[in-house]
Motif scaffolding. Structure first.
Motif, short mmCIF file in Angstrom:
data_model
loop_
_atom_site.label_atom_id
_atom_site.label_comp_id
_atom_site.label_asym_id
_atom_site.label_seq_id
_atom_site.Cartn_x
_atom_site.Cartn_y
_atom_site.Cartn_z
N ALA A 26 0.84 -1.20 0.00
CA ALA A 26 0.00 0.00 0.00
C ALA A 26 0.87 1.25 0.00
CB ALA A 26 -0.92 -0.01 1.22
N PHE A 27 1.93 1.25 0.82
CA PHE A 27 2.79 2.42 0.88
C PHE A 27 3.52 2.63 -0.44
CE2 PHE A 27 2.13 2.57 5.40
CZ PHE A 27 2.16 3.94 5.60
N LYS A 28 3.98 1.53 -1.04
CA LYS A 28 4.67 1.64 -2.31
C LYS A 28 3.75 2.29 -3.35
CE LYS A 28 4.73 -1.33 -5.50
NZ LYS A 28 4.81 -2.54 -6.32
N LEU A 29 2.50 1.79 -3.42
CA LEU A 29 1.57 2.30 -4.44
C LEU A 29 1.20 3.76 -4.19
CD1 LEU A 29 -0.59 -0.87 -4.80
CD2 LEU A 29 0.66 0.24 -6.63
N MET A 30 1.12 4.12 -2.89
CA MET A 30 0.73 5.49 -2.58
C MET A 30 1.79 6.48 -3.02
SD MET A 30 -0.98 5.70 1.11
CE MET A 30 -1.94 4.31 1.57
N PHE A 31 3.06 6.09 -2.95
CA PHE A 31 4.11 7.05 -3.24
C PHE A 31 4.63 6.96 -4.67
CE2 PHE A 31 4.31 6.87 1.41
CZ PHE A 31 4.07 8.20 1.64
N LYS A 32 4.03 6.09 -5.46
CA LYS A 32 4.44 6.01 -6.86
C LYS A 32 3.86 7.16 -7.66
CE LYS A 32 5.30 1.98 -9.26
NZ LYS A 32 4.94 0.66 -9.77
N GLU A 33 4.58 7.56 -8.70
CA GLU A 33 4.09 8.66 -9.52
C GLU A 33 2.91 8.18 -10.35
OE1 GLU A 33 6.87 10.05 -12.37
OE2 GLU A 33 5.52 11.61 -13.10
N ILE A 34 1.91 9.05 -10.48
CA ILE A 34 0.77 8.74 -11.35
C ILE A 34 1.06 9.34 -12.72
CG2 ILE A 34 -1.66 9.19 -11.78
CD1 ILE A 34 -1.97 9.15 -8.70
N PHE A 90 -7.37 -3.31 -19.13
CA PHE A 90 -7.83 -1.92 -19.02
C PHE A 90 -6.91 -1.04 -18.18
CE2 PHE A 90 -9.79 -4.65 -15.92
CZ PHE A 90 -9.56 -3.98 -14.74
N HIS A 91 -6.06 -1.63 -17.35
CA HIS A 91 -5.22 -0.78 -16.49
C HIS A 91 -3.76 -0.73 -16.97
CE1 HIS A 91 -4.03 -4.56 -14.82
NE2 HIS A 91 -5.25 -4.82 -14.41
N VAL A 92 -3.51 -0.96 -18.26
CA VAL A 92 -2.13 -0.88 -18.74
C VAL A 92 -1.52 0.48 -18.45
CG1 VAL A 92 -0.68 -1.64 -20.63
CG2 VAL A 92 -3.15 -1.83 -20.84
N GLU A 93 -2.31 1.54 -18.67
CA GLU A 93 -1.74 2.89 -18.60
C GLU A 93 -1.77 3.45 -17.18
OE1 GLU A 93 -0.46 3.95 -21.26
OE2 GLU A 93 -1.37 2.66 -22.77
N TYR A 94 -2.30 2.70 -16.24
CA TYR A 94 -2.46 3.25 -14.89
C TYR A 94 -1.26 2.92 -14.02
CZ TYR A 94 -7.23 4.72 -15.60
OH TYR A 94 -8.34 5.37 -16.03
N SER A 95 -0.99 3.80 -13.06
CA SER A 95 0.11 3.54 -12.12
C SER A 95 -0.28 4.09 -10.76
CB SER A 95 1.39 4.19 -12.62
OG SER A 95 1.20 5.57 -12.72
N GLY A 96 0.48 3.70 -9.77
CA GLY A 96 0.30 4.26 -8.44
C GLY A 96 -1.06 3.96 -7.84
N MET A 97 -1.61 4.95 -7.16
CA MET A 97 -2.85 4.73 -6.40
C MET A 97 -4.05 4.54 -7.33
SD MET A 97 -3.03 4.17 -3.34
CE MET A 97 -4.45 3.45 -2.59
N LEU A 98 -4.01 5.15 -8.52
CA LEU A 98 -5.11 4.96 -9.46
C LEU A 98 -5.20 3.49 -9.85
CD1 LEU A 98 -4.91 7.99 -11.90
CD2 LEU A 98 -6.40 7.67 -9.95
#
Lengths: 369, 195
Positions: free
Chosen positions: A78-86, A242-250
C-alpha cells in the motif's frame, strides 16, 4: 447505543453523523480485509503451487521473533503504491482517466451498505436490498469501460470491450438466479431472506436452489473479472487489459474494487444460499447449546471465507477460458438452466414442499385465498 | 426543508447534465452525461418514495442500456465536423418538436395535477404494492407488454441469424475420408513424337 448522539444534537445532524460513523465502521475493516485478502491469495496460491509466497516483510513486535512472516506485505504494498508517480498518457482524456478508478470503487463500496452481518448489524436495512445490490454491481462496469476508453490505448480498449460484453451477459444469469432466491424467500430484503432460511442446515436454500447457487457463484466470478474468466486482463494477449496505462494509487483503486467485489459476492452467496449469520448447529440440541455463545457474525464470516477461498482456488487451478466459450457458457448454458429452475421453484412453492416452502409468505398467501 | 434543498440540487444537476448531452462535442461524453442524467433522475424518484422505480432505472438504463450504448459509441470513429454542419438547417424542426412536447407536457400536468400524496409509513413496501397492482388489476396489459417484448426479442434474434455460409471452408471429415481414386486419375499416354 447511539441514543446519546440524539440527545445532544438536532435530529438531521445526529442522523447523518450516525450514518457516517456506521460507514466508517464498515469501510475500514473492509479495506483491511481487502489488503489481507491479497496476502492470503499470494500465500494460498503459493501453497498450492508448492512455493512459500511473500515471507520478507515481517510484523513482529519482539525483534528476532518472526512468527508473522510476510504479514507486513500488504502494508508495504500500500505504501509503495501510494508514493508512486501517477503517469497520465499525453493523449489520454485526462478527466475521465482520473475519475475512472473512483467510478470503479464507489459502487463496490456502496453495495456493502445493505449487507447484514447479524440480525441487528447493518448500515441500511432497505426493502429493495437485493435490487439495490444488483443495481450497484451493474454500475461497476463504468469504471472499467471509461478507463479503457480514456487511456487511448489499443490494449486497454480491447480489454474494455471484452469486459463490457462479459459483464452484460453474466448479469442476466445472475439476475435470474436471484429471482429464484426472492421467489423462495418471498422478499427482497436481505435480512428477511436470511430469516426465511431459519431452522437448520437443511432449511437453508442451498438444497432446493442448488443449481442457482452454482450459477450465482460462477457468474459472480465472471462479474468480478477473476480467473478463469479474466480475459479482460489477459496478460498473454493484451498486456494487462484496461489498467495498462495506470500507475500508483489509481492502479491500486481498481484492485481495491475488484477484491471488495469478490468479498461482496462471497457475502451475498452466504446470505442468499447458506443462511447468512445463522448457526449451522441450529436445531441440533446439545451442539446448539454448546455453540450458543458464538456471536452470529462469526458464522457469517466463516461461511464467507469458504467462498473467498474458492475464488483463490479457482485461480490456482483453472486455465483461462476462451472468449467464445465464456459467451457460450453465459448465454447458452446458464440462462436456460436458471429459466428452467425458476419454473421448478414455482412448482416447489405450489406443492408447498417442506421444509423450505411450507410457510413462506407466498405459500401462506396462497393458502389464505 | 432538507428534502427541498436536495431536490433543487438534484434538479440543477439533472438540467445541467441534460443540456450537456446535446451541447457537448464528443458523443462518448454525451452518453456519459446521459448516464449522469439518469442517475440524478433516480435520486429525485427516491425523494418521491418510489424506490423500486428509482432502482429499476439505475439497473435497466444505467446498468444495461447505456453500457451497450457506450460500447457502440466507443467503437465508432465519428467525424465531428459533418455532424455540426447542418445545425441551422435542422433548428426549426427541432424547435417545433420541442415546443410541441412542452405544450403537451404542460397540458398533462395542468389537467392531472393533484395535491401531493401524504407520506407513506416507513414500513410500507413499494415493491409489494406494485406487484399486487401489476398482477391483479393490470395483469392483461402487463402480459401483453411482456409478449410484445418477447416478439421483439425473437425478431431481433431472427434478424441476426445468417443463412449457411456461401464462402468456401474446409470440412475435416470429408478431408479425412478422401481416397486417391477420387482426386487422381492415372492415364497412359504415348510419349511425344520427335520432330
Amino acid at each position: 447505543m447511539f441514543d446519546i448522539v440524539y440527545q445532544y444534537l438536532p435530529y438531521p445532524l445526529a442522523y447523518s453523523l450516525i450514518i457516517l460513523i456506521k460507514i466508517v465502521l464498515l469501510v475500514v475493516p473492509l479495506m483491511v480485509a481487502v489488503a489481507y485478502y491479497t496476502l492470503a491469495e499470494r500465500k494460498i496460491i503459493g501453497f498450492m503451487q508448492i512455493r512459500i509466497g511473500p515471507n520478507r516483510v515481517n510484523l513482529s513486535i519482539i525483534p528476532g521473533l518472526n512468527l508473522l512472516r510476510g504479514f507486513g506485505q500488504p502494508i508495504a504494498d500500500a505504501f509503495k503504491l501510494m508514493f508512486k508517480e501517477i503517469i497520465i498518457p499525453t493523449n489520454a482524456n485526462r478527466y475521465l482517466f482520473v475519475i475512472a478508478p473512483t467510478l470503479s470503487i464507489a459502487p463496490a463500496l456502496a453495495a456493502w451498505a445493505v449487507i447484514p452481518f447479524s440480525e441487528t448489524l447493518w448500515v441500511a436495512n432497505i426493502n429493495a436490498g437485493l435490487l439495490y445490490i444488483l443495481a450497484m454491481t451493474s454500475l461497476g462496469v463504468y469504471g472499467i469501460l471509461i478507463a479503457g476508453w480514456a487511456s487511448n490505448s489499443k490494449y486497454a480498449f480491447l480489454s474494455t470491450m471484452r469486459f463490457a460484453a462479459q459483464i452484460v451477459s453474466y448479469e442476466i444469469a445472475m439476475g435470474f438466479s436471484l429471482v429464484g432466491v426472492l421467489m423462495a424467500a418471498g422478499s427482497l430484503n436481505l435480512s428477511e431472506i436470511v430469516a426465511a432460511q431459519q431452522g437448520s442446515v437443511f432449511h437453508w436454500f442451498w438444497i432446493p436452489l442448488f443449481p442457482l447457487l452454482m450459477i450465482y457463484f460462477i457468474s459472480g466470478v465472471a462479474e468480478t473479472n477473476r480467473s478463469p474468466f479474466d480475459v479482460a486482463e489477459g496478460e498473454s494477449e493484451i498486456v494487462a487489459g484496461f489498467h495498462v496505462e495506470y500507475s500508483g494509487m489509481l492502479f491500486a483503486a481498481f484492485f481495491l474494487a475488484e477484491y471488495a467485489n469478490m468479498i461482496l459476492v462471497a457475502a451475498l452467496t452466504t446470505l442468499l444460499f447458506l443462511g447468512g449469520w445463522l448457526s449451522p448447529f441450529q436445531g441440533m440440541g446439545v451442539l446448539e447449546q454448546w455453540t450458543a455463545w458464538i456471536p452470529a457474525p462469526f458464522w457469517m464470516f466463516a461461511k464467507m471465507s469458504i467462498f473467498m477461498l474458492l475464488f483463490l482456488w479457482f485461480r490456482a487451478t483453472f486455465p483461462r477460458y476462451r472468449y467464445d466459450q465464456i459467451m457460450r457458457l453465459g448465454w447458452k448454458v446458464f440462462i436456460p438452466i436458471t429459466l428452467v429452475w425458476i419454473v421448478v421453484v414455482g412448482l416447489f412453492i405450489l406443492a408447498q414442499l417442506p421444509p423450505w416452502f411450507d410457510s413462506t409468505p407466498i405459500t401462506t398467501a396462497l393458502a389464505s385465498r | 426543508m432538507t428534502v427541498k434543498l436536495i431536490f433543487y440540487l438534484f434538479a440543477a444537476i439533472l438540467i445541467f447534465a441534460a443540456v450537456r448531452v446535446i451541447t457537448v462535442r464528443n458523443p462518448v461524453h454525451a452518453a456519459l452525461y446521459l448516464v449522469l442524467a439518469f442517475f440524478t433522475t433516480s435520486g429525485i424518484w427516491l425523494i418521491l418514495q418510489a424506490e423500486f422505480l428509482a432502482i429499476a432505472l439505475v439497473l435497466v438504463y444505467v446498468g444495461a442500456v447505456m453500457v451497450l450504448f457506450l460500447f457502440i459509441l466507443m467503437m465508432l470513429d465519428i467525424n465531428l465536423a459533418p455532424l455540426r454542419e447542418n445545425f441551422t438547417r435542422y433548428l426549426p424542426v427541432g424547435l417545433t418538436v420541442s415546443i410541441l412536447i412542452f405544450v403537451e407536457m404542460t397540458l398533462v400536468v395542468k389537467v392531472l395535477s393533484k395535491p401531493a400524496p401524504a407520506d407513506l409509513p416507513a414500513a410500507s413496501s413499494n415493491i409489494q404494492l406494485l406487484g399486487e397492482q401489476l398482477y391483479s388489476l393490470y395483469v392483461y396489459p402487463f402480459e401483453i407488454a411482456a409478449v410484445i417484448l418477447l416478439v421483439a426479442m425473437i425478431a431481433a434474434i431472427a434478424l441476426t441469424l445468417r443463412p449457411k455460409r456461401w464462402s468456401k471452408y474446409r470440412k475435416p471429415e470429408q478431408q479425412v475420408n478422401v481416397r486417391r481414386q477420387d482426386r487422381l486419375r492415372l492415364i497412359n499416354m504415348p510419349a511425344e513424337p520427335k520432330d
